[in-house]
Design a protein around this motif. Structure first.
Motif, short mmCIF file in Angstrom:
data_model
loop_
_atom_site.label_atom_id
_atom_site.label_comp_id
_atom_site.label_asym_id
_atom_site.label_seq_id
_atom_site.Cartn_x
_atom_site.Cartn_y
_atom_site.Cartn_z
N ALA A 225 -27.59 -0.33 83.12
CA ALA A 225 -27.38 -0.09 84.55
C ALA A 225 -28.70 -0.01 85.30
O ALA A 225 -28.87 -0.58 86.39
CB ALA A 225 -26.57 1.19 84.74
N ILE B 163 -25.89 9.11 88.52
CA ILE B 163 -24.87 8.73 87.54
C ILE B 163 -24.57 9.89 86.59
O ILE B 163 -23.41 10.09 86.18
CB ILE B 163 -25.32 7.48 86.76
N TRP C 232 -17.25 9.12 89.39
CA TRP C 232 -17.78 7.79 89.04
C TRP C 232 -17.58 6.80 90.19
O TRP C 232 -18.52 6.10 90.59
CB TRP C 232 -17.09 7.29 87.78
N ALA D 19 -20.46 5.05 92.45
CA ALA D 19 -20.53 3.59 92.45
C ALA D 19 -20.50 3.05 93.87
O ALA D 19 -21.25 2.12 94.21
CB ALA D 19 -19.39 3.01 91.62
N MET E 106 -21.00 -0.84 87.20
CA MET E 106 -20.27 0.41 87.04
C MET E 106 -18.76 0.19 87.09
O MET E 106 -18.00 0.84 86.36
CB MET E 106 -20.70 1.41 88.11
N GLU F 95 -16.46 1.39 83.73
CA GLU F 95 -15.90 2.72 83.98
C GLU F 95 -15.02 3.23 82.84
O GLU F 95 -15.25 4.32 82.29
CB GLU F 95 -15.08 2.70 85.28
#
Length: 403
Positions: free
Chosen positions: A255, A271, A287, A291, A305, A309
Motif C-alpha cells: 500500500a 491505516i 477501513w 480509504a 484498499m 479489505e
C-alpha cells in the motif's frame, strides 16, 4: 596392568612438563576406545577368534576441546557397523546436513575455491564419496521421516511463507521457492508440518503442496495466513476450503508503495487505526472511512484498499486471544532467518535434494524446540473457535388442514 603402564612411562620420558597432561589424556582416551572396540568386535587386535563379528578398518581423526587443550584422537573404524565413543558428542543433524551439502558441492565442482575455504574452516582435510553417501543416507532418513510423518488431530491455523534459494540446474543457476508450513493444533501447540521445493508459485505448485498436507492428515483448517502469492488463494479454496488471511505487514508495504516516501508515516498511521478497532464491524467501517479519505489524493492507494479489505481483515472474525498472531506471517520470520543463515553459508546448492536435506534438518531441530515450549496460543480461544455457530432456523411452516 604392566602393559597399560608402559605407554604412560614412555610419554613421561618423551614429553615436556607442559604437554605431559594433554598427552596422558590422549593416551588414556585412546586406550578406552581400543578396549571398547575389542569388546564390540569380540576379539583383540590381531587375535584369531571364531566369535569375531567384524574387523578393524583404520582410524578417523577427531579433535576434542578440553581445559588441557585440544586432544587429537583417532577413532577406530569398522568394516561393518560403526563405533563412536560415548564421551564424544555426535554432530547435530543440522551440522551433518551442512557438511554433506558442502561435500556434495565439492564433488560436483561448484565454486571450488569458495567450498575449499569452507571445508578448511570446518576442520576437514579431504572428502570421500563413500563418506558423503553414508552421511547423506543417515540424514535423509531422519529428515524424510519428519517431513512425511502423518498429521493427526485438527489444525485450525496454518501459516505459509516462501524463502528463495539458488540451485544449479542443467548447468544454470536458478532461483527456487522453499515453502514452509507451520500450523497450530487445537491444544495451542505449534508444529512445522511441511516443506516443499518448487520453481514457481503458480496455482499448481500450491495445490500440489496443499494436497500433500491433506493426504498426510491435515484437517480442520479454518484460517490460512500468507502473503498474496499468485494462485494461492484459489488453491486454498479448492483444496483446503478455509478462509485466507493476507499478511498485514506485506499489505502495508504494498500500500505504501503508492504513496510518496515523505507521506508514508502519515498514511501508515491512518491505516493502523483500522487494526485498533475491537471487532470486525468497527474495523470494516474504519477501513472504508480511511480509504475514502486517502482516495482523493492517491487513487491507486484507494483502489488497493478496496481490493484487499476482506482479505486483510479476515482475522478479525476469529477469537480475540489469537488475533495478535493471526494477522501476519511474523510467526515464521524467526524461522526463515535461521533457514537463510544456514543457506547463506552454502550460497548455491548443488541440487534440490541438498536443499531438502539442509532446510529439513533445520526445521526438524526447530520443531523439537517448539515441543519444549509453552502453548503458542491460549486454549480458551480454541474452545471458542470449536463452538459451532448457531444458524438461523427458518420459521416453521404449518400447512392448514382442509375443512
Amino acid at each position: 596392568m604392566t602393559d597399560d603402564r608402559l605407554p604412560l612411562a614412555e610419554l613421561m620420558a618423551k614429553t615436556g612438563d607442559g604437554d605431559f597432561l594433554r598427552s596422558v589424556a590422549e593416551s588414556v582416551l585412546q586406550i578406552i576406545m581400543e578396549a571398547d572396540v575389542d569388546g564390540l568386535i569380540g576379539a583383540g587386535r590381531h587375535e584369531r577368534s571364531g566369535e569375531r563379528s567384524t574387523w578393524r578398518n583404520g582410524y578417523r581423526d577427531r579433535s576434542l576441546d578440553t581445559r588441557l587443550g585440544t586432544l587429537n584422537l583417532k577413532i577406530p573404524k569398522l568394516r561393518t557397523g560403526a563405533y563412536f565413543p560415548g564421551f564424544l558428542e555426535a554432530r547435530k543433524t543440522v551440522e551433518k546436513a551442512l557438511v554433506s551439502v558442502i561435500q556434495e558441492a565439492w564433488i560436483a565442482g561448484v565454486r571450488t575455491r569458495r567450498v575449499d575455504e569452507l571445508v578448511q574452516a570446518m576442520g576437514m582435510s579431504g572428502i570421500s564419496k563413500s563418506s558423503v553417501s553414508k552421511l547423506c543416507k543417515d540424514i535423509d532418513e531422519r529428515v524424510n521421516a519428519f517431513l512425511k510423518r502423518p498429521l493427526t488431530g485438527e489444525w485450525p491455523y496454518l501459516w505459509l511463507d516462501a524463502t528463495y534459494l539458488k540451485v544449479r540446474e542443467g548447468g544454470r543457476i536458478v532461483s527456487v521457492a522453499a515453502i514452509i508450513a507451520v500450523a497450530v493444533t487445537t491444544e495451542g501447540k505449534r508444529e512445522i508440518v511441511g516443506l516443499h521445493i518448487g520453481p514457481s508459485e503458480a496455482e499448481p505448485f500450491w495445490s500440489t503442496f496443499l494436497r500433500d498436507l491433506v493426504r498426510r492428515g491435515l484437517k480442520g483448517v479454518k484460517l490460512v495466513i500468507s502473503d498474496a502469492h499468485e494462485g494461492l488463494k484459489a488453491a486454498i479454496t479448492r483444496v483446503v476450503g478455509a478462509t485466507w488471511q493476507r499478511c498485514r505487514v506485506h499489505f502495508m508495504r504494498n500500500a505504501l508503495a503508492h504513496v510518496p516516501k515523505g507521506q508514508n508515516t502519515m498514511v501508515a498511521a491512518a491505516i493502523r487505526q483500522v487494526f485498533l478497532q475491537p471487532d470486525h464491524t468497527a474495523a470494516t467501517q474504519t477501513w472504508r472511512h480511511v480509504a475514502d479519505q486517502l482516495r482523493a489524493r492517491w487513487p491507486k492507494l484507494g483502489a488497493c484498499m478496496d481490493n484487499a479489505e476482506h482479505d486483510v481483515l479476515a482475522y478479525m472474525t476469529f477469537p480475540e486471544q489469537h488475533r495478535t498472531k493471526l494477522h501476519s506471517t511474523n510467526p515464521l520470520e524467526r524461522l526463515n532467518k535461521e533457514v537463510k543463515r544456514r543457506a547463506d553459508v552454502v550460497g548455491i546448492f548443488p541440487n534440490e535434494d541438498s536443499i531438502t536435506r539442509l532446510i529439513g534438518a533445520v526445521l526438524l531441530e526447530q520443531n523439537d524446540e517448539y515441543q519444549l515450549q509453552n502453548r503458542y496460543m491460549q486454549i480458551e480461544g480454541m474452545a471458542a473457535l470449536a463452538t459451532p455457530q448457531i444458524e438461523e432456523v427458518p420459521p416453521l411452516q404449518i400447512t392448514p388442514k382442509a375443512a
